[in-house]
Design an enzyme around this catalytic site. Structure first.
Site, PDB file in Angstrom:
ATOM      1  N   HIS A  49       0.848  -1.200   0.000  1.00 40.41           N
ATOM      2  CA  HIS A  49       0.000   0.000   0.000  1.00 40.41           C
ATOM      3  C   HIS A  49       0.879   1.244   0.000  1.00 40.41           C
ATOM      4  O   HIS A  49       1.249   1.776   1.040  1.00 40.41           O
ATOM      5  CB  HIS A  49      -0.912  -0.021   1.240  1.00 40.41           C
ATOM      6  N   HIS A 190     -11.851   1.390   4.728  1.00 41.00           N
ATOM      7  CA  HIS A 190     -12.630   2.616   4.513  1.00 41.00           C
ATOM      8  C   HIS A 190     -14.103   2.258   4.705  1.00 41.00           C
ATOM      9  O   HIS A 190     -14.919   2.435   3.800  1.00 41.00           O
ATOM     10  CB  HIS A 190     -12.371   3.197   3.127  1.00 41.00           C
ATOM     11  N   ASN A 214      -7.699   2.920  11.000  1.00 42.48           N
ATOM     12  CA  ASN A 214      -7.893   4.170  10.270  1.00 42.48           C
ATOM     13  C   ASN A 214      -9.003   3.997   9.243  1.00 42.48           C
ATOM     14  O   ASN A 214      -9.024   3.011   8.502  1.00 42.48           O
ATOM     15  CB  ASN A 214      -6.594   4.610   9.590  1.00 42.48           C
ATOM     16  N   ARG A 222     -20.513  -3.415  22.533  1.00 38.73           N
ATOM     17  CA  ARG A 222     -21.814  -4.048  22.249  1.00 38.73           C
ATOM     18  C   ARG A 222     -22.035  -4.221  20.749  1.00 38.73           C
ATOM     19  O   ARG A 222     -22.714  -5.136  20.332  1.00 38.73           O
ATOM     20  CB  ARG A 222     -22.939  -3.230  22.866  1.00 38.73           C
ATOM     21  N   HIS A 246      -0.719   7.612  12.881  1.00 40.82           N
ATOM     22  CA  HIS A 246      -2.011   7.027  12.490  1.00 40.82           C
ATOM     23  C   HIS A 246      -2.616   6.181  13.597  1.00 40.82           C
ATOM     24  O   HIS A 246      -3.841   6.115  13.734  1.00 40.82           O
ATOM     25  CB  HIS A 246      -1.850   6.167  11.224  1.00 40.82           C
ATOM     26  N   ASP A 269       1.335   3.409   3.314  1.00 39.90           N
ATOM     27  CA  ASP A 269       0.352   4.372   2.811  1.00 39.90           C
ATOM     28  C   ASP A 269       1.071   5.672   2.436  1.00 39.90           C
ATOM     29  O   ASP A 269       0.500   6.752   2.522  1.00 39.90           O
ATOM     30  CB  ASP A 269      -0.739   4.625   3.861  1.00 39.90           C
ATOM     31  N   LEU A 301      -5.975  13.357   8.163  1.00 41.98           N
ATOM     32  CA  LEU A 301      -4.751  12.662   7.770  1.00 41.98           C
ATOM     33  C   LEU A 301      -4.901  12.168   6.332  1.00 41.98           C
ATOM     34  O   LEU A 301      -5.923  11.590   5.963  1.00 41.98           O
ATOM     35  CB  LEU A 301      -4.504  11.454   8.678  1.00 41.98           C
ATOM     36  N   ALA A 302      -3.903  12.410   5.525  1.00 41.89           N
ATOM     37  CA  ALA A 302      -3.954  12.021   4.104  1.00 41.89           C
ATOM     38  C   ALA A 302      -2.692  11.259   3.759  1.00 41.89           C
ATOM     39  O   ALA A 302      -1.722  11.827   3.279  1.00 41.89           O
ATOM     40  CB  ALA A 302      -4.085  13.268   3.235  1.00 41.89           C
ATOM     41  N   GLY A 303      -2.693   9.971   4.062  1.00 40.57           N
ATOM     42  CA  GLY A 303      -1.515   9.154   3.793  1.00 40.57           C
ATOM     43  C   GLY A 303      -0.395   9.515   4.759  1.00 40.57           C
ATOM     44  O   GLY A 303      -0.617  10.161   5.791  1.00 40.57           O
TER      45      GLY A 303
HETATM   46 ZN   LIG Z   1      -3.853   4.744   0.974  1.00 43.72          ZN
END
Ligand SMILES: [Zn+2]
Length: 373
Positions: A49, A190, A214, A222, A246, A269, A301-303
């Site tokens: 990744h 995701h 993430n 529960r 992360h 990532d 957070l973006a990568g």
């Molecule tokens: Zn990614």
């Protein structure tokens, strides 16, 4: 992985010919011989990744940038990787898959690499949840279907290896099954899935989970949600971003206790900003601001700018694992996950992808297909 003192590893034609100890075998006659007395020889790292590095984004059409990126990966011990796309307008994704597919096929035919070798493509989006899309642009998300999957598969020229998918989306189970038929590994991620929805994804054929914790519904005692399924399901592998940003170090320990030595996988990532100064960098269709070790887009957070050698060192630090245990998460396990049978171990017949490390995990030399890079 078994450890060997003073090993003798013979490489020939890009493959590992034999592995023995110096006491047990003589140096083959006429062999060029390299000696690394104080270093530890481990299999090459595999990053399943990664979006880019050294200023290059894999969705970008720039051959010189790609070579610089693959060389940068090799400097961090990565000998092979999956080029990972992000959500973008579908025609842009298909264009990137077509281009990457051609590169991967051509390089495979040629069989020589100046840096890390692309083993295939990881499709991250558009088949993800709008509730847990992170920085992926919501307007381009799509409901999965076997028909759309086929379009993606065809565009990649059969080089698609992995697909992140939210199992709760309508059509997800059928699409996971269609992917499985093509030999594409579905990874749950995701996702805002409940426990039952995640289980149905696993029944349909999903084999892993993408950046665990993430962009995932949180664990509730529960309604365990997707995380409860990922952490408790024995059949499922799972990957994690161990950059200390992360996921908190203590939660990395929880993860490693749940998934263990055989089912934990390290990913980066990483985005194009990796190995570059602070500033604004491309991630697929948008620009990410990078300061220090944080990559953000509109406050999310973006990568990352993590490298896989650092992730291995972080596992040693956060969980007090040995180097020998920690490297399994970046070598044998990702190879097993994506069916790269000729990688991930130092045994006769495997590809000669090797890394020489200091005992604390710093990369000193990287060998890809028998060549020192
Ligand atoms: Zn990614």
């Amino acid at each position: 992985m078994e450890a060997l003192d003073s090993p003798l590893v013979v490489l020939e034609d890009g493959l590992i010919e034999s592995v023995s100890s110096r006491e047990a075998a003589a140096m083959p006659e006429g062999a060029r011989h390299l000696d690394f007395p104080d270093l530890v020889l481990v299999p090459g790292y595999i990053d399943i990744h990664v979006h880019g590095g050294a200023g290059h984004d894999v969705m970008q059409d720039d051959p010189s940038g790609r070579i610089a990126f693959e060389k940068a990966l090799a400097r961090h011990g990565v000998t092979s990787y999956l080029a990972t796309t992000v959500t973008a307008p579908m025609d842009r994704i298909l264009g990137a898959l077509d281009r990457l597919g051609n590169i991967i096929t051509a390089e495979e035919l040629e069989g020589s690499y100046s840096g890390a070798q692309p083993l295939g493509i990881h499709l991250e989006g558009p088949f993800i949840s709008s509730a847990k899309c992170g920085v992926h642009p919501t307007q381009y998300l799509l409901e999965p279907s076997p028909k759309l999957f086929d379009e993606v598969w065809d565009a990649s020229g059969g080089t698609l290896k992995m697909m992140t998918i939210a199992p709760e989306l309508p059509g997800a189970s059928e699409t996971i099954a269609a992917a499985r038929e093509r030999g594409v590994y579905a990874s749950l991620g995701h996702s805002n899935a409940t426990y039952d929805e995640a289980k149905s994804g696993i029944r349909a054929g999903a084999v892993s989970a993408t950046h665990t914790f993430n962009a995932m519904r949180a664990l509730d005692h529960r309604e365990p949600g997707i995380l409860g399924a990922v952490l408790s399901e024995d059949r499922l592998m799972a990957d994690i971003i161990v950059d200390g940003i992360h996921v908190a170090p203590a939660v990395v320990e929880v993860f490693l206790k749940a998934k263990g030595l055989d089912q934990s996988v390290l990913i980066t990532d990483a985005i194009s900003a990796t190995d570059m100064p602070d500033g604004f960098y491309q991630l697929g269709p948008f620009q990410v601001e990078v300061r220090g070790e944080r990559c953000e887009y509109q406050g999310r957070l973006a990568g990352s700018v993590l490298t896989l050698d650092k992730a291995v060192r972080n596992v040693m630090k956060f969980a007090d694992w040995s180097l020998q245990q920690s490297i399994i998460l970046a070598t044998r396990n990702p190879a097993t996950l994506i069916g790269a049978e000729n990688k991930g171990a130092i045994t006769a017949g495997k590809d000669a992808d090797l890394v020489l490390l200091t005992p604390d995990g710093q990369v000193r030399h990287t060998i890809i297909g028998g060549r020192v890079i």
